[in-house]
Design an enzyme around this catalytic site. Structure first.
Site, PDB file in Angstrom:
ATOM      1  N   SER A  28       0.816  -1.216   0.000  1.00 54.24           N
ATOM      2  CA  SER A  28       0.000   0.000   0.000  1.00 54.24           C
ATOM      3  C   SER A  28       0.855   1.275   0.000  1.00 54.24           C
ATOM      4  O   SER A  28       1.543   1.558  -0.964  1.00 54.24           O
ATOM      5  CB  SER A  28      -0.968  -0.047   1.191  1.00 54.24           C
ATOM      6  OG  SER A  28      -1.949   0.939   1.092  1.00 54.24           O
ATOM      7  N   ASP A  36      10.383   4.375 -10.439  1.00 59.62           N
ATOM      8  CA  ASP A  36      10.036   4.959 -11.743  1.00 59.62           C
ATOM      9  C   ASP A  36      10.863   6.198 -12.051  1.00 59.62           C
ATOM     10  O   ASP A  36      11.232   6.433 -13.202  1.00 59.62           O
ATOM     11  CB  ASP A  36       8.549   5.312 -11.774  1.00 59.62           C
ATOM     12  CG  ASP A  36       7.678   4.108 -12.092  1.00 59.62           C
ATOM     13  OD1 ASP A  36       8.193   2.972 -12.051  1.00 59.62           O
ATOM     14  OD2 ASP A  36       6.474   4.289 -12.362  1.00 59.62           O
ATOM     15  N   LYS A  46      -0.682  -4.044  -3.301  1.00 57.41           N
ATOM     16  CA  LYS A  46      -1.982  -3.449  -2.959  1.00 57.41           C
ATOM     17  C   LYS A  46      -2.011  -2.042  -3.535  1.00 57.41           C
ATOM     18  O   LYS A  46      -1.429  -1.119  -2.979  1.00 57.41           O
ATOM     19  CB  LYS A  46      -2.215  -3.397  -1.453  1.00 57.41           C
ATOM     20  CG  LYS A  46      -3.563  -2.762  -1.068  1.00 57.41           C
ATOM     21  CD  LYS A  46      -3.761  -2.699   0.430  1.00 57.41           C
ATOM     22  CE  LYS A  46      -5.113  -2.082   0.785  1.00 57.41           C
ATOM     23  NZ  LYS A  46      -5.175  -0.632   0.545  1.00 57.41           N
TER      24      LYS A  46
END
Length: 399
Positions: free
Chosen positions: A302, A313, A327
């Protein structure tokens, strides 16, 4: 005739309004009385279902052999509606349950200290919280809790299962656990304690490398992380390791505060709702001026995946460890007027590169599997090869 028609419609409207208010959800109104809209046609099916519910409730009241508690019946109906979504993260909680949930995210509560989800029908451990009875007893990510004090919990819902695991400080609870690669279930006795969360810990490792451990994201984590980061800087740290292993997540606002310290201006993540509306959350100008790595594992979920996904990224730092939990859903938490409340999944989140990590997880840049803890061993007695590799990689970056 007109008066009679208006009276009938008024009675119908009253029933519909009562049904809607019983469920405590906004204003679903659609029949017309003169030029006034009582209930919109798009919500008419909901009204029919509400009428069915009320009819059954009246039938129970009239014919059921024993006295029926109206409040419990309605609580059960609402719980059933949320359970029927098939989403383990969407749940209705009565007043007692919502209070316990609120306490579990505000720094202190009673229990064993374990974050669970529902996976394939089983109550499954996402991560035990650091320094809690659950961790000390040896619960692991992926453990399936099949019984609590001898009572089957498979299929009863997360809220009921977690209620059974909670209790007064000093009392004991016995969990029957199914673990991968174990042929027989494990029976684990745990003594409940007051769970007081300190989510951020910091220290200086060898070669002036800072280390900050975040066990979960509660209401004060962002502030605690900034304080820890400032302390690390006073020791002239040349590199930083951020440990998000076994971090089950928590408040998104707090992980954003952490990510903002690590990243320059740009996207941290974005969300998308059922209507494809997107909301982008970004970091501001300015970031830490030393290289860092982030430790992750299958218990990183999460909010900790939001931080990890943004770091990966945007190539801001290295991810080391094993694939994260996966999640990628966002819940709204709402408290209702009677003290009850609910969590409802309302959005999915994506990493800056538009990657959907839900049920997939995030692959680390460098995979390092933790050594297995053997029977009779304590976690602190097992060599932390993931941390060792993180130190090794930081040393390369600061030389």
């Amino acid at each position: 005739m007109v008066k009679k028609r208006q009276l009938i419609l008024s009675v119908i409207a009253a029933i519909l309004i009562t049904a809607v208010l019983t469920f405590t959800f906004t204003n679903f109104m659609s029949l017309r009385l003169g030029d006034k809209v009582i209930i919109s046609s798009s919500d008419y099916e909901i009204v029919k279902e509400s009428r069915k519910l009320l009819t059954l409730k009246k039938y129970i009241d009239k014919y059921y052999l024993e006295p029926a508690d109206s409040e419990k019946l309605m609580d059960g109906a609402i719980k059933g509606m949320f359970q029927a979504l098939g989403d383990p993260y969407s749940v209705y909680m009565n007043e007692k349950e919502f209070k316990e949930f609120d306490e579990s995210t505000s720094g202190s509560y009673g229990g064993i200290g374990v974050i669970v989800t529902e996976k394939d029908g089983y109550v499954t451990v996402v991560a035990p919280i650091e320094d809690t009875p659950g961790e000390k007893a040896g619960l692991k990510t992926g453990d399936k809790i099949i019984k609590v004090d001898g009572a089957e919990v498979t299929g009863i819902g997360l809220d009921k299962a977690t209620t059974l695991m909670k209790g007064k400080k000093g009392t004991k609870v016995v969990l029957t656990v199914s673990r991968e690669n174990k042929t027989e279930p494990l029976v684990i006795e745990i003594k409940r304690e007051d769970i007081v969360l300190k989510t951020v810990k910091a220290e200086i490792l060898k070669d002036e490398i800072g280390y900050i451990r975040i066990s979960m994201f509660d209401q004060d984590t962002g502030k605690e992380f900034k304080r820890a980061l400032a302390d690390i800087k006073t020791h002239d740290a040349k590199g930083l390791i951020i440990d998000l292993r076994q971090n089950p997540g928590g408040f998104v606002t707090q992980c954003v505060e952490v990510a903002d310290e690590l990243l320059d201006k740009g996207t941290i993540f974005y969300t998308e709702d059922k209507n494809k509306n997107q909301v982008v959350t970004s970091s501001k100008d300015g970031k830490i001026d030393i290289p860092f790595v982030v430790l992750v594992d299958e218990g990183s979920a999460s909010a900790s995946e939001i931080v990890s996904g943004a770091v990966k990224d945007r190539k801001a730092g290295l991810l080391i460890g094993t694939k994260t939990f996966g999640k990628g859903l966002v819940q709204s938490v709402e408290k209702l007027g009677d003290g009850s409340g609910f969590k409802l999944t309302i959005q999915k989140y994506y990493t800056p590169n538009g990657i959907d990590i839900n049920k997939v997880g995030i692959e680390p840049d460098i995979e390092v599997k933790a050594l297995e803890i053997k029977e009779g061993q304590r976690p602190e007695d097992v060599k932390d090869v993931q941390l060792d590799r993180a130190i090794e990689e930081i040393q390369k970056l600061i030389k």
